[in-house]
Design an enzyme around this catalytic site. Structure first.
Site, PDB file in Angstrom:
ATOM      1  CB  CYS A  85      72.196  36.850 -33.382  1.00  0.00           C
ATOM      2  SG  CYS A  85      72.503  38.127 -32.350  1.00  0.00           S
ATOM      3  CB  CYS A  88      69.312  40.963 -34.862  1.00  0.00           C
ATOM      4  SG  CYS A  88      70.691  40.898 -34.596  1.00  0.00           S
ATOM      5  CG  ASP A 497      27.143  30.263 -20.633  1.00  0.00           C
ATOM      6  OD1 ASP A 497      25.909  31.051 -19.349  1.00  0.00           O
ATOM      7  OD2 ASP A 497      26.627  29.909 -21.829  1.00  0.00           O
ATOM      8  CG  ASP A 693      27.432  30.307 -26.151  1.00  0.00           C
ATOM      9  OD1 ASP A 693      26.838  31.124 -24.346  1.00  0.00           O
ATOM     10  OD2 ASP A 693      26.573  30.176 -26.783  1.00  0.00           O
ATOM     11  CG  ASP A 697      28.660  33.864 -20.781  1.00  0.00           C
ATOM     12  OD1 ASP A 697      27.840  33.258 -20.045  1.00  0.00           O
ATOM     13  OD2 ASP A 697      28.018  32.811 -22.047  1.00  0.00           O
TER      14      ASP A 697
END
Length: 804
Positions: A85, A88, A497, A693, A697
Site C-alpha cells: 500500500c 509502505c 527560438d 534547440d 538556448d
C-alpha cells in the site's frame, strides 16, 4: 566534540582545480543552514562537512552545483518488492533517506520504483537493500539489461499467485456468506462456516498477518495492519463464540459468529488487489512497448563480406549490420550503403516513413520498410536513443508531482489515525450501546478498519503521471519529471527560438555578393567558417566545399555576434552587422542594399570583412517548417501568447514572424538577453515555456518555467530541458499542454474520490448514521468498497490513454 547524531560526510568534488575554486566552494557551504563544520581539501578533491540531518546533504550538493562545480554522485532506480500500500512506499522512502550518503530518494507506489541519488564512496546498492530489508521489503538489484526482465517475471509470478488465492478465496467464502446470511439455523452451521473460513483467513490471507507482524516489529503500520486487525478480530471472536457459547447464553444473550465477515473481507480485498495489479500493469504499457522495440538478433557483415546472425549483445561500435525489408533496427548507426524508407513513428510519433540513404542516421527500435541497407554501428546498449528514451520515461514515471508530497504526509499518519478512530468507535459503542453492546461495538470497529483505504490515496497521483508520461512518449514527447508535466497546464506564454525551432535548422547559402571577389578571400572565409561551430557556418563550409583552405594564426568566437580571425598579420571578421559596427569597419552602400533585399526575403545575412572594410555579404536561407504556422495558430487559439526571439537581424525576424503569424518578436538578441527577456515575462506574472534547440538556448531554457528542447537539437539543450520533442515538430507543443491539462484533471478527480471516499466512508462505518436512521454498515460491504476504491482510481487514470 561531536554530538552522537552528527555525521561527517565526504563530498567528492569535480572542477575544483585551484585554491581560489576551493575558497568559493567553502564560502558557499558556509551559507547552507544546518552544516555545523566544513572545509574543502583541494589535494583530495573533496569537501568535508558535518551535519546532523541527512536532508541537509541535498542542500549542500545543490549549493555546490549552483555555483558551477560538480559533486560525484550516482543516480539509480531499483524496483521495490513486497509493498502492499501507499504507506509502505512512505516507509521504504524514509528508511532509504536515513542511510548515510543518500542525497535524495523517492519511492513511487504505482510502479514500485525507488529512484535514489547517493555518494558512491559512502554507500552502495547493497547498503540500500539492507536498509529496505530491515523493515520487511526488498530491492531488486540487477544490471539494467536484466532488471526489467526480472521485474516482469516477479510481477507475473505475483499476479498469478494473487489470482490463484483470489479464486480459491471466493470458492470458499461464497458458501460461508450464503450460510451466514440465509441458513444460520441449519445443523452444524457454525462448524461448517469455521471449516470453510479458516483456509481463507489463515492460508490465502496469511500474507496480511505476516506483513502486519513485520510492520509491528518496526513500530510501523500499513494497510496489512488494518486488514489483519479487522479479519483477525472477527475470526477470533467467532471462534471463541463457537467454542464457548455458554459464556453468552448464561447472560441471556444471543450467540453471534462472523466467519462470513472475515472470509468475505479477505476474498474481496484479494480480488481488489488482483484487479489493481492488473490495472497497474496497464499503466506501464508504454515502457513495455518501448522495451519490446529492440530485436534480439541482428545480421552482422563480417570483414570477408559474409553474413552472420548474432545476438544484439554481441554487437560493438563500428560493426557493419545488414537490415532487410520489414526488420527492426537494433542499434543506432549511420547508413553506409543502400537506401530505404524507415518507420520512426514509435520514437517520434510521426506516421510518415523517413527516407534513409548514405550518411543518414538510423535509430534502434525503428522499422525498415521495403528496401535493404547496411549501416555502421555508432551506439549500442544503454547509449542508444531508444535506451535514453526508456530511461527518461522510467525516471519521469517514478518522479513525484508536488501534490504527492502532501499525499505522502497524509499516508504516513493515515493507518495510525484509522486505528485510533476504530478504537474510539469501539469505546463509544461499549459505553453508549444497549443490549449486547460488545457485538454492537465489534461490527463498527471491524468496518472502520476495513473500509479505510490508503491505497486509493497513494495511487491517485502516480498512476495518472505514469499514464500521462507514457502517452507523451508514444506521441514523441519526452517528459523529464512529474513537476513539469503538472506545471505545463499553467503555461500562458510560449517563447520560440527561430533557427531549428520555427525553421528546419538546415541553413543553406543562397547567394554571396562580393565587393571585389578573389580566390584568397574565398579561402580565408572558408578557413574561418571551418573553425566555427555555428550552424550557419556549416552552410558556408558546404557552399565553398571546392575551395582550398589556408592556415589561420588565431581564431576567436564572439558569442551572439560572430567570429574574429587573423591571417598574414591581418584581422578578419565574419558575423552580423553589429560586429562590424563595434569594430568601426566601413560598410558599403552596394553591399548594404543587397543585404536589405535579402533580409526582406526572410534570409539571414552574414557579413565578411577585414579590419577596415566590408568584403562580402552572404545570404543564408532556412526553410520554415511546414507545421510551424499551424502550431503557432493552435497556441494562440488556446489563449497563449507567442514570442519569437532570434539573434538574427530585424528584417529577417519580421519576415519570419509575418509568415508564421507571430505578433511579438525580438531580433539581434544574445543568449543572455533571451534569459533576461524570459525573467521579465515571469516578473509580470506569466508562466513561460521556452522552446529551443541550440547550445545558445541553454541559458534561456534553464530560466523558463517549462523548458522544451527540439530532439534534433544539441545535447546540451536536451539535457537542460524538462521536455523534448523528438521529431522537432512544433505541433507537439499544444499537444503536450493538452496532455498536461488532462493529466492534472485526472489527478484532481482521483484525489477527490480518494479523499471523499475516506472522509465519508470512515464515519459511516463507525456508525454515525445509526442514531439518525438505524443504519449500520455491514463489514462485508465495507470490504468490497475498500477493495474497489483503489481499482476505480487506477481505472480513471487509464482513461487518459483514450483522450485526444
Amino acid at each position: 566534540m561531536q554530538a552522537n547524531n552528527d555525521q561527517t560526510i565526504f563530498l567528492p568534488l569535480e572542477g575544483v582545480d585551484s585554491e581560489h575554486c576551493a575558497m568559493i566552494v567553502d564560502n558557499e557551504l558556509a551559507k547552507v543552514n544546518g552544516i555545523k563544520s566544513h572545509k574543502v581539501e583541494l589535494n583530495n578533491n573533496r569537501a568535508v562537512i558535518t551535519v546532523n540531518k541527512t536532508d541537509i546533504l541535498l542542500n549542500a550538493v545543490k549549493a555546490i552545483k549552483d555555483i558551477g562545480y560538480g559533486v560525484t554522485t550516482v543516480k539509480n532506480s531499483f524496483p521495490v518488492l513486497n509493498m502492499t500500500c501507499a504507506s509502505c512506499a512512505v516507509s521504504a522512502e524514509s528508511i532509504v533517506k536515513s542511510v548515510a550518503g543518500v542525497i535524495s530518494a523517492s519511492v513511487n507506489y504505482a510502479n514500485a520504483l525507488l529512484t535514489v541519488e547517493y555518494l558512491p564512496g559512502i554507500t552502495n546498492p547493497g547498503e540500500l537493500q539492507k536498509a529496505v530489508q530491515s523493515i520487511g521489503y526488498d530491492l531488486l538489484l540487477e544490471n539494467e539489461n536484466n532488471q526489467q526482465e526480472s521485474l516482469e517475471a516477479f510481477h507475473e509470478k505475483k499476479f498469478n499467485e494473487l489470482k490463484r488465492k483470489t479464486i480459491w478465496s471466493i470458492v470458499f467464502a461464497t458458501p460461508v456468506m450464503i450460510i451466514g446470511m440465509f441458513f444460520m439455523e441449519m445443523p452444524y452451521a457454525n462448524l461448517i462456516m469455521w471449516l470453510l473460513a479458516t483456509p481463507v483467513v489463515l492460508w490465502f490471507g496469511k500474507d496480511f498477518f505476516i506483513n502486519a507482524w513485520k510492520q509491528t516489529k518496526h513500530r510501523s503500520a500499513n494497510m496489512d495492519t488494518l486488514v489483519a486487525l479487522s479479519t483477525g478480530i472477527a475470526y477470533l471472536f467467532s471462534l471463541y463464540n463457537m467454542l464457548f457459547p455458554q459464556f453468552w447464553l448464561k447472560r441471556g444473550l444471543e450467540v453471534h459468529v462472523y466467519f462470513e465477515t472475515a472470509a468475505v473481507i479477505i476474498a474481496f480485498i484479494l480480488l481488489g488487489k488482483m484487479l489493481e495489479e492488473k490495472a497497474k500493469g496497464n499503466t506501464s504499457a508504454a515502457i513495455k512497448k518501448l522495451i519490446g522495440l529492440q530485436p534480439t538478433t541482428v545480421t552482422l557483415i563480417l570483414k570477408d563480406g559474409t553474413e552472420k546472425h548474432v545476438a544484439v549483445e554481441a554487437v560493438a561500435e563500428n560493426d557493419i549490420l545488414l537490415v532487410k525489408p520489414g526488420e527492426r533496427i537494433a542499434v543506432d548507426g549511420i547508413v553506409v550503403s543502400g537506401n530505404s524508407n524507415v518507420d520512426e513513428s514509435m520514437l517520434t510519433g510521426e506516421p510518415v516513413p523517413v527516407l534513409k540513404s548514405k550518411n543518414e542516421k538510423v535509430f534502434a527500435g525503428t522499422i525498415n520498410q521495403k528496401g535493404s541497407f547496411q549501416f555502421k554501428v555508432l551506439k549500442v546498449g544503454q547509449d542508444t536513443m531508444l535506451s535514453h528514451i526508456i530511461k527518461m520515461v522510467q525516471e519521469a514515471q517514478g518522479s513525484k508531482a508536488p501534490v504527492q508530497k502532501l499525499v505522502d504526509k497524509i499516508a504516513a499518519v493515515f493507518v495510525p489515525t484509522v486505528i485510533g478512530i476504530a478504537t474510539l468507535a469501539f469505546i463509544l459503542w461499549m459505553i453508549l450501546g444497549r443490549d449486547n453492546n460488545l457485538v454492537h461495538a465489534l461490527l463498527p470497529t471491524v468496518s472502520v478498519l476495513v473500509i479505510a483505504c490508503p491505497c486509493a490515496l497513494g495511487l491517485a497521483t502516480p498512476t495518472a503521471i505514469m499514464v500521462g508520461v507514457g502517452k507523451g512518449a508514444e506521441n514523441g514527447i519526452l517528459i523529464k519529471d512529474a513537476e513539469s508535466l503538472e506545471l505545463a497546464k499553467k503555461i500562458n506564454t510560449v517563447v520560440l527560438d527561430k533557427t531549428g525551432t520555427i525553421t528546419e535548422g538546415k541553413p543553406q547559402v543562397t547567394g554571396i555578393s562580393w565587393l571585389n571577389q578573389d580566390d584568397s578571400a574565398n579561402q580565408i572565409l572558408l578557413s574561418i567558417e571551418k573553425q566555427s561551430e555555428h550552424p550557419l557556418a556549416e552552410a558556408v563550409v558546404s557552399y565553398l566545399r571546392n575551395v582550398n583552405t589556408v592556415e589561420l594564426s588565431s581564431f576567436e568566437s564572439i558569442t551572439g555576434k560572430g567570429v574574429k580571425a587573423r591571417y598574414n598579420n591581418k584581422t578578419y571578421f565574419v558575423g552580423n552587422r553589429n560586429l562590424l559596427e563595434e569594430n568601426n569597419i566601413i560598410g558599403c552602400s552596394e553591399l548594404q542594399q543587397q543585404a536589405d533585399e535579402w533580409s526582406n526575403l526572410s534570409k539571414t545575412v552574414i557579413w565578411f570583412s577585414d579590419n577596415k572594410k566590408a568584403l562580402a555579404v552572404i545570404a543564408i536561407s532556412d526553410k520554415i517548417k511546414e507545421t510551424s504556422a499551424e502550431a503557432i495558430n493552435q497556441l494562440k487559439e488556446m489563449g497563449i501568447e507567442v514570442y519569437m526571439l532570434t539573434g538574427d537581424n530585424k528584417s529577417t525576424a519580421k519576415a519570419i514572424a509575418e509568415q508564421t503569424g507571430i505578433q511579438h518578436y525580438r531580433a539581434e538578441m544574445l543568449p543572455q538577453h533571451k534569459a533576461d527577456f524570459i525573467r521579465d515575462l515571469q516578473q509580470r506574472g506569466n508562466i513561460v515555456a521556452m522552446v529551443g534547440d541550440g547550445i545558445n538556448d541553454s541559458t534561456a531554457l534553464a530560466t523558463a518555467d517549462v523548458s522544451i528542447a527540439m530532439g534534433k537539437g544539441s545535447d546540451i539543450a536536451i539535457e537542460v530541458a524538462k521536455m523534448t520533442i523528438i521529431s522537432s515538430d512544433l505541433n507537439k507543443i499544444p499537444k503536450a499542454i493538452r496532455l498536461s491539462k488532462q493529466t492534472v484533471a485526472t489527478i484532481r478527480q482521483n484525489l477527490f474520490w480518494a479523499f471523499i471516499y475516506n472522509v465519508i466512508g470512515i464515519p459511516v462505518a463507525a456508525g454515525i448514521l445509526y442514531p439518525i436512521n438505524g443504519f449500520l454498515l455491514n463489514p462485508m460491504i465495507a470490504g468490497a468498497a475498500m477493495a474497489f476504491s483503489s481499482v476505480s482510481v487506477v481505472s480513471n487514470s487509464l482513461r487518459l490513454k483514450f483522450k485526444n
